[in-house]
Scaffold this motif. Structure first.
Motif, PDB file in Angstrom:
ATOM      1  N   ASP A 119       2.180  -6.846   9.744  1.00 46.52           N
ATOM      2  CA  ASP A 119       3.340  -6.558  10.610  1.00 46.52           C
ATOM      3  C   ASP A 119       3.228  -7.239  11.977  1.00 46.52           C
ATOM      4  O   ASP A 119       4.240  -7.381  12.669  1.00 46.52           O
ATOM      5  CB  ASP A 119       3.501  -5.045  10.838  1.00 46.52           C
ATOM      6  N   SER A 143       0.832  -1.206   0.000  1.00 46.25           N
ATOM      7  CA  SER A 143       0.000   0.000   0.000  1.00 46.25           C
ATOM      8  C   SER A 143       0.863   1.251   0.000  1.00 46.25           C
ATOM      9  O   SER A 143       0.363   2.365  -0.171  1.00 46.25           O
ATOM     10  CB  SER A 143      -0.895   0.006   1.239  1.00 46.25           C
ATOM     11  N   LYS A 157       9.153  -8.157   2.702  1.00 47.76           N
ATOM     12  CA  LYS A 157       9.448  -7.120   3.709  1.00 47.76           C
ATOM     13  C   LYS A 157      10.938  -7.154   4.053  1.00 47.76           C
ATOM     14  O   LYS A 157      11.754  -7.493   3.197  1.00 47.76           O
ATOM     15  CB  LYS A 157       8.565  -7.365   4.918  1.00 47.76           C
TER      16      LYS A 157
HETATM   17  O1  LIG Z   1       2.441   2.623   5.030  1.00 49.82           O
HETATM   18  C1  LIG Z   1       3.069   2.187   6.003  1.00 49.82           C
HETATM   19  O2  LIG Z   1       3.485   2.926   6.912  1.00 49.82           O
HETATM   20  C2  LIG Z   1       3.321   0.737   6.072  1.00 49.82           C
HETATM   21  C3  LIG Z   1       2.600  -0.142   5.309  1.00 49.82           C
HETATM   22  C4  LIG Z   1       2.766  -1.603   5.401  1.00 49.82           C
HETATM   23  O3  LIG Z   1       3.447  -2.035   4.250  1.00 49.82           O
HETATM   24  P1  LIG Z   1       2.704  -2.663   2.938  1.00 49.82           P
HETATM   25  O4  LIG Z   1       1.707  -1.699   2.466  1.00 49.82           O
HETATM   26  O5  LIG Z   1       3.862  -2.839   2.025  1.00 49.82           O
HETATM   27  O6  LIG Z   1       2.068  -3.946   3.400  1.00 49.82           O
HETATM   28  C5  LIG Z   1       3.561  -2.021   6.633  1.00 49.82           C
HETATM   29  O7  LIG Z   1       3.976  -3.352   6.515  1.00 49.82           O
HETATM   30  C6  LIG Z   1       4.760  -1.141   6.850  1.00 49.82           C
HETATM   31  O8  LIG Z   1       5.463  -1.534   8.023  1.00 49.82           O
HETATM   32  C7  LIG Z   1       4.361   0.296   7.040  1.00 49.82           C
END
Ligand SMILES: O=C(O)C1=C[C@@H](OP(=O)(O)O)[C@@H](O)[C@H](O)C1
Ligand SMILES: C=C(OP(=O)(O)O)C(=O)O
Length: 426
Positions: free
Chosen positions: A313, A170, A340
């Motif tokens: 997460d 996202s 990740k």
């Molecule tokens: O927008 C953010 O702050 C985040 C979105 C998430 O990632 P993804 O959208 O890649 O899942 C999450 O895992 C990351 O630690 C922080």
């Protein structure tokens, strides 16, 4: 800190801990204040690798930032002209910095390289690069197609319409949302397919509003952004980090203890607060206060099946908690854990297996079947992933002589994690 942290077993205790500010909120706040008119004062700021990389990058891009680490305050002057000149920004393994900065840079002028550590160079950025290209941004890969480092020849953001994929991360969409209001024209963002991690997009929209910007959201399928309106500098308090809090929530649940976790709240913007509902379902007791949460374990947790698509997460936290529940736990729909800090599905599978659990690795999840007795004296590898170190520290409270390799990798989001952790022994 030593190269290995040995966890001392502990249960049936009462403790109180403090959670630092949220990485996600802090790094969004930094971009918003860099764009805003006037001065922003960020309170309850997080100082960790990811936020330091973001601050350093914004300083290199010309923002004046005053840092008062002792009082957790950062003051930033917005940069209205955004003439960046030529520079190279190194952002370590901070996904938020690598993904949020390109659109910000595109609203200005200059020649900017964005790079990071080797793992960052394996984390995809193609969906964002393709989106920016549709908005007429000159952005290119410098090593491997689809991955950082990238170079942006920025000459203001001139496009009007873009379609972006949001099924891998996202953060690409958040990048567009935060900075497209500073495009030269009105911009429409269309979403192609499913969006992962929607709660993070909600944080973005809420914070944009907090800084004075409303945009049109057509049910997460399309967004319309008007050009010309500016974010307003302000005083802003960074919400406590709910992913960081998850370790203490899980800890209380498995050790039959009571932990008061300060600086987190039920109505937090962060979707990871919902792990508490999962723990309640497993049998833990949760009490919500004004800016704290108390979790009590009562010695009998049941396994659960849970779709963690929107809170991946905290999947590692749950995976370790699952060792001490009765019956199996299934963590579903988290394919993106593989892209990740490390391939987290594989890493969790490896380390749980070393402890002696029965684990099935799925393409997009894990099944964990607890056993009566785990292997003692295991050295847990952490794969340069802060969440491996923090989540597996919980296992050491109930499995004697568990050791955590390279504990300082927690510095990505929670540098004083092990200091807070040690409060449980006092
Ligand atoms: O927008 C953010 O702050 C985040 C979105 C998430 O990632 P993804 O959208 O890649 O899942 C999450 O895992 C990351 O630690 C922080
Ligand atoms: C996935 C994470 O970080 P990043 O912002 O680097 O994607 C995380 O903190 O768990």
């Amino acid at each position: 800190m030593n190269k290995i942290y040995e966890v001392k077993p502990h249960k049936n205790f009462k403790a109180e801990v403090e959670i630092p500010g949220s990485k996600s909120v802090a790094n969004r706040a930094l971009i918003l204040s860099a764009l805003a008119t006037g001065k922003t004062i960020l309170k309850n700021m997080l100082f960790s690798d990811d936020t330091r990389y973001m601050m350093k990058a914004l300083q290199q891009l010309g923002n004046k930032i005053d840092i008062d680490e002792e009082n957790k305050v950062v003051t930033i002057e917005g940069n209205q002209n955004r003439n960046f000149g030529e520079c190279e920004l190194f952002v370590g393994n901070a996904g938020t910095a690598m993904r949020f900065l390109p659109t910000y840079i595109s609203t200005g002028k200059g020649k900017v390289i964005l790079t990071g550590i080797e793992r960052m160079k394996q984390r995809p950025i193609k969906d964002l690069v393709e989106a920016l290209t549709q908005l007429d941004v000159d952005v290119n890969y410098m090593e491997n197609n689809g991955y950082p480092p990238i170079i942006i020849n920025a000459n203001r953001l001139n496009g009007t319409e873009v379609t972006i994929k949001g099924n891998k991360s996202s953060q690409y969409l958040t990048s567009l949302l935060l900075s497209t209001p500073y495009g030269e024209n009105d911009i429409t963002i269309n979403i192609d397919g499913n969006l992962v991690s929607i709660p993070y997009v909600n944080i973005t929209l809420t914070m944009m509003k907090d800084f004075g910007m409303e945009i049109k959201n057509y049910n997460f399928k399309k967004f319309e952004i008007k050009s010309g309106k500016k974010y307003q500098g302000r005083e802003y308090s960074v919400e406590g980090d709910c992913s960081s809090a998850s370790y203490f929530f899980g800890m209380a649940a498995i050790t039959n203890s009571e932990i008061k976790v300060n600086n987190v709240k039920k109505d937090a913007m962060q979707g990871d607060i919902k792990l508490l509902e999962v723990l309640e379902k497993m049998g833990a007791e949760v009490e919500y206060g004004e800016n704290f949460v108390i979790v009590r374990g009562n010695g009998k947790l049941k396994g659960v099946t849970v779709d963690m698509h929107h809170m991946s997460d905290v999947a590692q936290t749950l995976a370790v908690v699952a060792l001490f529940a009765e019956g199996k736990t299934e963590i579903k729909n988290v394919y993106n854990m593989r892209i990740k800090e490390t391939d987290r599905i594989k890493a969790v599978y490896n380390e749980l297996t070393k402890l002696g659990a029965k684990v099935t690795e799925l393409e997009d999840g894990l099944i964990i079947e607890p056993v009566k007795k785990y292997n003692e004296g295991i050295l847990i590898d952490t794969y340069d992933d802060h969440r491996m170190a923090m989540s597996f520290s919980l296992a050491g409270l109930l499995i004697p002589n568990t050791k955590i390799n390279d504990p300082k990798c927690v510095s990505k989001t929670f540098p004083n994690y092990f200091d807070e952790f040690e409060k449980i022994y006092k």
